[in-house]
Write a protein that holds these residues in place. Structure first.
Motif, short mmCIF file in Angstrom:
data_model
loop_
_atom_site.label_atom_id
_atom_site.label_comp_id
_atom_site.label_asym_id
_atom_site.label_seq_id
_atom_site.Cartn_x
_atom_site.Cartn_y
_atom_site.Cartn_z
N ALA A 6 0.82 -1.21 0.00
CA ALA A 6 0.00 0.00 0.00
C ALA A 6 0.86 1.26 0.00
CB ALA A 6 -0.94 0.00 1.20
N SER A 7 2.02 1.21 0.62
CA SER A 7 2.87 2.40 0.72
C SER A 7 3.30 2.92 -0.65
CB SER A 7 4.10 2.12 1.59
OG SER A 7 4.88 1.10 1.02
N ALA A 8 3.26 2.08 -1.68
CA ALA A 8 3.62 2.53 -3.02
C ALA A 8 2.59 3.52 -3.58
CB ALA A 8 3.74 1.33 -3.96
N PHE A 9 1.42 3.58 -2.95
CA PHE A 9 0.33 4.44 -3.43
C PHE A 9 0.06 5.63 -2.51
CE2 PHE A 9 -0.19 0.19 -5.02
CZ PHE A 9 -0.43 0.39 -6.36
N ILE A 10 0.75 5.69 -1.37
CA ILE A 10 0.48 6.70 -0.35
C ILE A 10 1.55 7.79 -0.39
CG2 ILE A 10 0.23 7.12 2.13
CD1 ILE A 10 -0.57 4.14 2.39
N ASN A 11 1.11 9.04 -0.40
CA ASN A 11 2.04 10.16 -0.33
C ASN A 11 2.74 10.09 1.03
OD1 ASN A 11 3.27 12.69 0.04
ND2 ASN A 11 1.65 13.77 -1.05
N PRO A 12 4.07 10.04 1.06
CA PRO A 12 4.78 9.91 2.34
C PRO A 12 4.71 11.17 3.20
CG PRO A 12 6.35 10.21 0.57
CD PRO A 12 4.99 10.06 -0.07
N SER A 24 -6.31 8.51 -6.80
CA SER A 24 -6.98 7.41 -7.49
C SER A 24 -7.66 7.92 -8.76
CB SER A 24 -8.01 6.73 -6.58
OG SER A 24 -8.96 7.66 -6.13
N TYR A 25 -7.82 7.01 -9.68
CA TYR A 25 -8.54 7.25 -10.93
C TYR A 25 -9.88 6.55 -10.78
CZ TYR A 25 -9.42 7.25 -15.98
OH TYR A 25 -9.96 7.44 -17.23
N VAL A 26 -10.97 7.30 -10.81
CA VAL A 26 -12.30 6.77 -10.55
C VAL A 26 -13.15 6.92 -11.80
CG1 VAL A 26 -14.32 6.92 -9.07
CG2 VAL A 26 -12.06 7.45 -8.12
N THR A 27 -13.81 5.83 -12.17
CA THR A 27 -14.66 5.81 -13.37
C THR A 27 -16.07 5.38 -12.99
OG1 THR A 27 -12.78 5.22 -14.75
CG2 THR A 27 -14.95 4.84 -15.67
N TRP A 28 -17.06 6.10 -13.46
CA TRP A 28 -18.45 5.68 -13.34
C TRP A 28 -18.92 5.35 -14.75
CZ3 TRP A 28 -22.03 3.79 -10.42
CH2 TRP A 28 -23.35 3.76 -10.88
N THR A 29 -19.51 4.16 -14.91
CA THR A 29 -20.05 3.73 -16.21
C THR A 29 -21.52 3.39 -16.04
OG1 THR A 29 -17.88 2.78 -16.74
CG2 THR A 29 -19.75 2.14 -18.14
N THR A 34 -22.19 4.82 -21.30
CA THR A 34 -21.66 6.17 -21.14
C THR A 34 -21.12 6.33 -19.72
OG1 THR A 34 -23.79 7.08 -20.44
CG2 THR A 34 -23.28 7.12 -22.81
N GLY A 35 -20.38 7.38 -19.48
CA GLY A 35 -19.87 7.58 -18.14
C GLY A 35 -18.92 8.75 -18.05
N ALA A 36 -18.20 8.76 -16.95
CA ALA A 36 -17.25 9.84 -16.68
C ALA A 36 -16.12 9.29 -15.83
CB ALA A 36 -17.95 10.99 -15.96
N ASN A 37 -15.01 10.03 -15.80
CA ASN A 37 -13.91 9.63 -14.93
C ASN A 37 -13.27 10.87 -14.34
OD1 ASN A 37 -11.73 10.51 -16.78
ND2 ASN A 37 -12.59 8.90 -18.07
N VAL A 38 -12.58 10.65 -13.22
CA VAL A 38 -11.93 11.74 -12.51
C VAL A 38 -10.72 11.18 -11.76
CG1 VAL A 38 -13.39 11.48 -10.46
CG2 VAL A 38 -12.33 13.68 -10.94
N THR A 39 -9.71 12.01 -11.63
CA THR A 39 -8.54 11.66 -10.84
C THR A 39 -8.48 12.62 -9.66
OG1 THR A 39 -7.36 10.93 -12.81
CG2 THR A 39 -6.02 11.42 -10.87
N GLU A 107 -9.06 2.85 -9.31
CA GLU A 107 -7.69 2.37 -9.47
C GLU A 107 -6.78 3.33 -8.73
OE1 GLU A 107 -6.76 1.13 -13.68
OE2 GLU A 107 -8.66 2.19 -13.97
N LEU A 108 -5.99 2.81 -7.78
CA LEU A 108 -5.03 3.66 -7.09
C LEU A 108 -3.87 3.95 -8.03
CD1 LEU A 108 -4.83 2.05 -3.53
CD2 LEU A 108 -6.40 3.79 -4.41
N MET A 109 -3.31 5.13 -7.91
CA MET A 109 -2.19 5.53 -8.75
C MET A 109 -0.93 5.55 -7.89
SD MET A 109 -4.11 8.45 -10.97
CE MET A 109 -2.84 8.53 -12.20
#
Length: 121
Positions: A6-12, A24-29, A34-39, A107-109
């Motif tokens: 998890a630490s690979a995805f967390i701002n230290p 995270s990259y979040v997508t609603w379908t 149709t849908g949308a996404n947001v980071t 999806e975690l970034m």
């Protein structure tokens, strides 16, 4: 038990509230495709090593960015969805939640922020 680091995805670096952001990259379908996404920084961690959690605020901000109906997000519903996503993110950097209206994908970034260092030299 986590299957990934998890630490690979967390701002230290902690923010002004002492928590650590997780992008995270979040997508609603919608069911019609149709849908949308947001980071964004919707998830948080209390330490640079986790665990990663999603609170009501992060969920509401993501939902607003995705233009989802506000009336869906009652306290009970928000708590349930946040708990489902937090449990899923505990074992993998990816989660999905489906309902009759559509599917939410998270999806975690990977974090690219270096830790703050004191330059006392």
């Amino acid at each position: 038990m986590s299957d990934y680091r998890a630490s690979a995805f967390i701002n230290p670096n902690a923010d002004e509230h002492g928590t650590h952001s997780v992008i995270s990259y979040v997508t609603w379908t919608w069911r019609d495709g149709t849908g949308a996404n947001v980071t964004g920084e919707f998830f948080r961690a209390k330490s640079p090593h986790g665990p990663i959690t999603l609170g009501h605020l992060g969920l509401h901000v993501a939902a607003a960015c995705l233009d989802l109906p506000h009336e869906w997000f009652t306290d009970e519903f928000s708590e349930h969805i946040a708990e489902l996503l937090t449990r899923a993110i505990a074992v993998a950097p990816y989660a999905e939640v489906s309902c009759p209206h559509g599917k939410l994908t998270v999806e975690l970034m990977c974090n690219i922020m270096p830790p703050h260092r004191d330059n006392a030299a």
